[in-house]
Motif scaffolding. Structure first.
Motif, PDB file in Angstrom:
ATOM      1  N   ALA A   1      56.504 -81.736 -22.826  1.00 19.54           N
ATOM      2  CA  ALA A   1      57.612 -81.085 -23.536  1.00 19.54           C
ATOM      3  C   ALA A   1      57.136 -80.507 -24.866  1.00 19.54           C
ATOM      4  CB  ALA A   1      58.739 -82.084 -23.769  1.00 19.54           C
ATOM      5  N   GLU A   2      56.284 -81.242 -25.563  1.00 21.14           N
ATOM      6  CA  GLU A   2      55.777 -80.735 -26.839  1.00 21.14           C
ATOM      7  C   GLU A   2      54.859 -79.533 -26.630  1.00 21.14           C
ATOM      8  OE1 GLU A   2      54.370 -82.659 -31.015  1.00 21.14           O
ATOM      9  OE2 GLU A   2      53.377 -83.438 -29.226  1.00 21.14           O
ATOM     10  N   HIS A   3      54.085 -79.552 -25.552  1.00 22.20           N
ATOM     11  CA  HIS A   3      53.229 -78.401 -25.246  1.00 22.20           C
ATOM     12  C   HIS A   3      54.070 -77.148 -25.014  1.00 22.20           C
ATOM     13  CE1 HIS A   3      49.886 -76.081 -23.625  1.00 22.20           C
ATOM     14  NE2 HIS A   3      50.642 -75.796 -22.571  1.00 22.20           N
ATOM     15  N   VAL A   4      55.217 -77.308 -24.365  1.00 22.38           N
ATOM     16  CA  VAL A   4      56.098 -76.165 -24.115  1.00 22.38           C
ATOM     17  C   VAL A   4      56.640 -75.611 -25.432  1.00 22.38           C
ATOM     18  CG1 VAL A   4      58.260 -75.428 -23.048  1.00 22.38           C
ATOM     19  CG2 VAL A   4      56.725 -76.921 -21.801  1.00 22.38           C
ATOM     20  N   LEU A   5      56.933 -76.485 -26.396  1.00 25.87           N
ATOM     21  CA  LEU A   5      57.412 -76.024 -27.704  1.00 25.87           C
ATOM     22  C   LEU A   5      56.397 -75.091 -28.348  1.00 25.87           C
ATOM     23  CD1 LEU A   5      58.933 -79.284 -29.266  1.00 25.87           C
ATOM     24  CD2 LEU A   5      60.166 -77.349 -28.288  1.00 25.87           C
ATOM     25  N   ASP A   6      55.109 -75.441 -28.257  1.00 25.32           N
ATOM     26  CA  ASP A   6      54.058 -74.593 -28.833  1.00 25.32           C
ATOM     27  C   ASP A   6      53.845 -73.338 -27.990  1.00 25.32           C
ATOM     28  OD1 ASP A   6      53.651 -76.463 -30.863  1.00 25.32           O
ATOM     29  OD2 ASP A   6      52.178 -77.578 -29.681  1.00 25.32           O
TER      30      ASP A   6
ATOM     31  N   SER B   1      57.104 -91.933 -30.700  1.00 27.02           N
ATOM     32  CA  SER B   1      58.000 -92.020 -31.848  1.00 27.02           C
ATOM     33  C   SER B   1      57.479 -91.183 -33.011  1.00 27.02           C
ATOM     34  CB  SER B   1      58.149 -93.479 -32.265  1.00 27.02           C
ATOM     35  OG  SER B   1      58.937 -93.587 -33.427  1.00 27.02           O
ATOM     36  N   ARG B   2      56.154 -91.230 -33.231  1.00 29.39           N
ATOM     37  CA  ARG B   2      55.566 -90.469 -34.331  1.00 29.39           C
ATOM     38  C   ARG B   2      55.728 -88.966 -34.109  1.00 29.39           C
ATOM     39  NH1 ARG B   2      51.036 -87.899 -34.730  1.00 29.39           N
ATOM     40  NH2 ARG B   2      50.281 -88.754 -32.750  1.00 29.39           N
ATOM     41  N   ARG B   3      55.514 -88.527 -32.880  1.00 30.73           N
ATOM     42  CA  ARG B   3      55.662 -87.103 -32.581  1.00 30.73           C
ATOM     43  C   ARG B   3      57.114 -86.650 -32.742  1.00 30.73           C
ATOM     44  NH1 ARG B   3      51.347 -84.839 -29.099  1.00 30.73           N
ATOM     45  NH2 ARG B   3      49.714 -86.398 -28.850  1.00 30.73           N
ATOM     46  N   ALA B   4      58.051 -87.505 -32.326  1.00 29.46           N
ATOM     47  CA  ALA B   4      59.466 -87.162 -32.477  1.00 29.46           C
ATOM     48  C   ALA B   4      59.828 -87.016 -33.948  1.00 29.46           C
ATOM     49  CB  ALA B   4      60.332 -88.237 -31.820  1.00 29.46           C
ATOM     50  N   TRP B   5      59.356 -87.949 -34.775  1.00 29.48           N
ATOM     51  CA  TRP B   5      59.668 -87.889 -36.210  1.00 29.48           C
ATOM     52  C   TRP B   5      59.022 -86.677 -36.863  1.00 29.48           C
ATOM     53  CZ3 TRP B   5      63.216 -89.096 -39.293  1.00 29.48           C
ATOM     54  CH2 TRP B   5      63.025 -89.190 -40.674  1.00 29.48           C
ATOM     55  N   SER B   6      57.794 -86.332 -36.413  1.00 31.45           N
ATOM     56  CA  SER B   6      57.105 -85.163 -36.951  1.00 31.45           C
ATOM     57  C   SER B   6      57.859 -83.884 -36.614  1.00 31.45           C
ATOM     58  CB  SER B   6      55.678 -85.102 -36.398  1.00 31.45           C
ATOM     59  OG  SER B   6      55.011 -83.932 -36.824  1.00 31.45           O
ATOM     60  N   ARG B   7      58.344 -83.785 -35.376  1.00 31.53           N
ATOM     61  CA  ARG B   7      59.114 -82.598 -34.972  1.00 31.53           C
ATOM     62  C   ARG B   7      60.461 -82.557 -35.674  1.00 31.53           C
ATOM     63  NH1 ARG B   7      56.406 -78.305 -32.562  1.00 31.53           N
ATOM     64  NH2 ARG B   7      54.711 -79.178 -31.310  1.00 31.53           N
TER      65      ARG B   7
ATOM     66  N   ALA C   1      65.402 -74.665 -21.389  1.00 31.46           N
ATOM     67  CA  ALA C   1      65.577 -75.244 -20.058  1.00 31.46           C
ATOM     68  C   ALA C   1      64.270 -75.835 -19.550  1.00 31.46           C
ATOM     69  CB  ALA C   1      66.095 -74.184 -19.089  1.00 31.46           C
ATOM     70  N   LEU C   2      63.138 -75.194 -19.863  1.00 34.82           N
ATOM     71  CA  LEU C   2      61.844 -75.715 -19.429  1.00 34.82           C
ATOM     72  C   LEU C   2      61.510 -77.018 -20.150  1.00 34.82           C
ATOM     73  CD1 LEU C   2      59.353 -75.388 -17.697  1.00 34.82           C
ATOM     74  CD2 LEU C   2      58.368 -73.894 -19.461  1.00 34.82           C
ATOM     75  N   VAL C   3      61.807 -77.096 -21.444  1.00 39.28           N
ATOM     76  CA  VAL C   3      61.606 -78.352 -22.175  1.00 39.28           C
ATOM     77  C   VAL C   3      62.461 -79.454 -21.557  1.00 39.28           C
ATOM     78  CG1 VAL C   3      61.876 -79.519 -24.399  1.00 39.28           C
ATOM     79  CG2 VAL C   3      60.993 -77.198 -24.329  1.00 39.28           C
ATOM     80  N   ASP C   4      63.675 -79.100 -21.151  1.00 37.19           N
ATOM     81  CA  ASP C   4      64.578 -80.092 -20.565  1.00 37.19           C
ATOM     82  C   ASP C   4      64.050 -80.621 -19.231  1.00 37.19           C
ATOM     83  OD1 ASP C   4      67.253 -81.429 -20.748  1.00 37.19           O
ATOM     84  OD2 ASP C   4      67.570 -80.385 -18.864  1.00 37.19           O
ATOM     85  N   VAL C   5      63.338 -79.794 -18.479  1.00 37.21           N
ATOM     86  CA  VAL C   5      62.737 -80.254 -17.215  1.00 37.21           C
ATOM     87  C   VAL C   5      61.748 -81.381 -17.499  1.00 37.21           C
ATOM     88  CG1 VAL C   5      61.253 -79.598 -15.286  1.00 37.21           C
ATOM     89  CG2 VAL C   5      63.061 -78.055 -16.033  1.00 37.21           C
ATOM     90  N   TYR C   6      60.931 -81.198 -18.522  1.00 33.99           N
ATOM     91  CA  TYR C   6      59.980 -82.248 -18.897  1.00 33.99           C
ATOM     92  C   TYR C   6      60.708 -83.462 -19.461  1.00 33.99           C
ATOM     93  CZ  TYR C   6      55.889 -79.255 -18.246  1.00 33.99           C
ATOM     94  OH  TYR C   6      54.911 -78.472 -17.696  1.00 33.99           O
TER      95      TYR C   6
END
Length: 241
Positions: A91-96, A161-167, A77-82
């Protein structure tokens, strides 16, 4: 309380225009509900009411101050807020952050268990080893919102785009099976960048991974029809139709 907060959210706001943290806290104050009585599900419901990443971060700080444990639903839910604001870096910071805090909570719980073992304390659940699928999907959506904008420098779009593909590759390495929403989010990123070849490769993967192998004999032959009917309702990652 969690259901009450969600009902308040649905009655007075929309996904694109949530009710906001202030409105939700005002409701709890009118009902004389102390914040100390909120659990993980209530904080997750509060996140779905947040209007901005600042409010999402504030809710997370409130949870941490109250000493309430997190779970996968809260972090998703927190990632979705971002994602709603298109902040893909946040959003990527929250994943880590999700993985780091989960490991810390698990170690603290294990220490408490060993200390209180004689009084019958139960072991804590395992920490979150990898982000859940909804968190990944929300991150892809955040990247798409930035890539689709016309007032953003191409280098920033390329980074998103690069970060999305990496994830995405990270997700597949950890055997997190994507669903229609995840595939759709990544396809939109490729479409916004005009990367037709990548989009076609992803479509081939969708057909390979998610579609049932149906042939003419399956439809015409009675045994084949019976086999198809037996597949209905199974959790095979696709829909019955």
């Amino acid at each position: 309380l969690s259901d009450l907060l969600r009902s308040h959210r649905d009655a007075h706001g929309k996904r694109t225009t949530p009710v906001g943290l202030a409105s939700s806290l005002r409701l709890l104050k009118e009902l004389n509900v102390p914040l100390s009585s909120l659990g993980t599900r209530c904080y997750t419901s509060l996140l779905t009411c947040a209007r901005s990443p600042w409010e999402g971060r504030k809710i997370n700080e409130m949870r941490q101050t109250a000493g309430i444990r997190s779970d996968e639903y809260f972090w998703s839910a927190l990632v979705d807020v971002y994602a709603r604001s298109g902040d893909y870096r946040g959003a990527e910071h929250v994943l880590d952050e999700m993985l780091e805090e989960s490991r810390a909570e698990y170690e603290d719980a294990q220490h408490t268990f060993r200390k209180n073992d004689r009084v019958g304390q139960t072991k804590a659940s395992r920490p979150i080893a990898i982000p859940p699928l909804p968190a990944y999907t929300s991150f892809f959506s955040a990247c798409y919102k930035l890539v689709a904008r016309t007032d953003v420098h191409p280098s920033v779009k390329s980074d998103a785009s690069r970060r999305a593909w990496s994830r995405w590759k990270e997700m597949r390495i950890h055997s997190v099976a994507p669903d229609v929403m995840a595939y759709g989010a990544l396809l939109r990123i490729f479409a916004a960048q005009g990367r037709a070849e990548k989009a076609l490769d992803l479509l081939d993967e969708i057909m390979t991974q998610m579609m049932l192998p149906v042939t003419a004999s399956d439809i015409l032959d009675p045994d084949g029809r019976e086999r198809l009917m037996s597949l209905e309702g199974e959790e095979d990652g696709w829909y019955d139709d």
